[in-house]
Design a protein around this motif. Structure first.
Motif, PDB file in Angstrom:
ATOM      1  N   SER A  81      46.589  58.547   3.917  1.00  0.00           N
ATOM      2  CA  SER A  81      47.402  59.496   4.678  1.00  0.00           C
ATOM      3  C   SER A  81      48.737  58.819   4.987  1.00  0.00           C
ATOM      4  N   ASN A  82      49.554  59.447   5.817  1.00  0.00           N
ATOM      5  CA  ASN A  82      50.825  58.820   6.187  1.00  0.00           C
ATOM      6  C   ASN A  82      50.714  58.027   7.487  1.00  0.00           C
ATOM      7  N   PRO A 107      52.395  57.075   1.620  1.00  0.00           N
ATOM      8  CA  PRO A 107      52.641  57.886   2.812  1.00  0.00           C
ATOM      9  C   PRO A 107      53.756  58.917   2.602  1.00  0.00           C
ATOM     10  N   TYR A 108      53.472  60.109   3.060  1.00  0.00           N
ATOM     11  CA  TYR A 108      54.368  61.248   2.883  1.00  0.00           C
ATOM     12  C   TYR A 108      55.058  61.580   4.205  1.00  0.00           C
ATOM     13  N   TYR A 109      56.158  62.255   4.153  1.00  0.00           N
ATOM     14  CA  TYR A 109      56.921  62.807   5.273  1.00  0.00           C
ATOM     15  C   TYR A 109      57.668  61.763   6.097  1.00  0.00           C
ATOM     16  N   ASN A 110      57.008  60.663   6.495  1.00  0.00           N
ATOM     17  CA  ASN A 110      57.734  59.681   7.309  1.00  0.00           C
ATOM     18  C   ASN A 110      58.586  58.716   6.475  1.00  0.00           C
ATOM     19  N   HIS A 120      51.712  48.777   4.547  1.00  0.00           N
ATOM     20  CA  HIS A 120      50.737  49.861   4.720  1.00  0.00           C
ATOM     21  C   HIS A 120      49.499  49.599   3.866  1.00  0.00           C
ATOM     22  N   THR A 141      55.322  63.269  -2.103  1.00  0.00           N
ATOM     23  CA  THR A 141      55.518  62.431  -0.919  1.00  0.00           C
ATOM     24  C   THR A 141      56.978  62.230  -0.550  1.00  0.00           C
TER      25      THR A 141
END
Length: 292
Positions: A81-82, A107-110, A120, A141
């Motif tokens: 996940s993010n 990780p997506y969005y952030n 990570h 992503t």
């Protein structure tokens, strides 16, 4: 850990109420292993509609598919996940259930930078003994993990593979720079054969729900040195590889492949919102594609 060369990113069957259809999940596992010759199953990946599954649903699916597989294929849990903390938690819970490995998406969005990506994945790897597959899919992503970062992560003992959805160039760089036992998988069905040609190991596939047996033959032909036959199979399957996503215009995965499975008699149901089922025109295209 060798997860095999043909891995299917498995859909999640739903009933008419949109809940997990456990009976059909069992039937789907048998179909993919016995008829479509898959060597591994990714459970709760993108094709499994992971964004709309709860953690409880995911853990139940990991355990259920592992039991239904009965050692016939590897079971890889989609636990990324993010959030690094959340990814660690879900990966550790999946490990307790006895899965064979975990797939960890960028990780997506952030939108972390390359050092953030390294920390990570390294942080997750430090908290589990599971073999881990990285998953680089910038189209979803908005962040592309560089070949250099992937090669750096490949030095960590339990990070054993990557699923690449960037380009054959990226696959080439990673295959050239990573340890010999680090496996590079294509995440693009149409790039499966080119990936093998530049040193990749195999494919984590959507089309294998429908043409897995033929894809297994293509891979086997290439590995055994019959490049001409492998190319012939690739060219024959190419319309399926592209059509399941273009349909005839872009259709979110897994809407098309779920509809195709329904045509094959597997009652996997529809998709959860915000995804939607194919329109009448799209459904007609999929039907014609399979008949051809």
């Amino acid at each position: 850990m060798d997860f095999g060369r043909l891995i299917t990113a498995m859909v999640t069957p739903f009933d008419k109420a949109g809940e997990i259809n456990w009976e059909e999940t069992s039937r789907l596992v048998d179909y993919l292993v016995e008829e479509q010759k898959t060597e591994g199953l990714v459970v709760c990946g993108t094709t499994g509609e992971s964004p709309t599954l709860t953690d409880d649903e995911k853990l139940k699916l990991f355990a259920y598919v592992k039991e239904e597989a009965r050692g016939r294929c590897k079971v890889i849990a989609g636990t990324g996940s993010n959030s690094t903390r959340h990814s660690i938690h879900l990966t550790k819970e999946a490990e307790k259930l006895g899965v064979d490995g975990a797939l960890l998406v960028v990780p997506y969005y952030n939108k972390p930078n390359q050092e953030g990506l390294y920390q990570h994945f390294a942080g997750i790897a430090a908290e589990t003994r599971l073999p881990l597959i990285l998953y680089n899919v910038p189209g979803r992503t908005s962040v592309c993990m560089s070949a250099a970062t992937t090669i750096r992560l490949a030095q960590i003992p339990n990070i054993v593979a990557t699923k690449e959805c960037v380009s054959v160039d990226q696959v080439t760089l990673i295959a050239a720079g990573s340890p010999q036992d680090f496996h590079v998988y294509s995440g693009d069905d149409a790039a499966a054969l080119p990936t093998l040609a530049v040193g990749g190991h195999g494919i984590i596939s959507v089309a294998s729900h429908i043409v897995g047996a033929q894809m297994a033959e293509m891979i086997s032909s290439y590995i055994s040195g019959d490049v001409r036959k492998a190319g012939e199979i690739h060219r024959k399957l190419f319309p399926i590889f592209k059509g399941l996503f273009e349909c005839p215009q872009p259709l979110p995965n897994p809407s098309a492949v779920k509809y195709a499975l329904e045509m094959r008699g597997l009652k996997v149901g529809s998709v959860r919102l915000p995804l939607i089922s194919p329109t009448e025109d799209e459904a007609a295209f999929i039907e014609a594609l399979l008949k051809s």
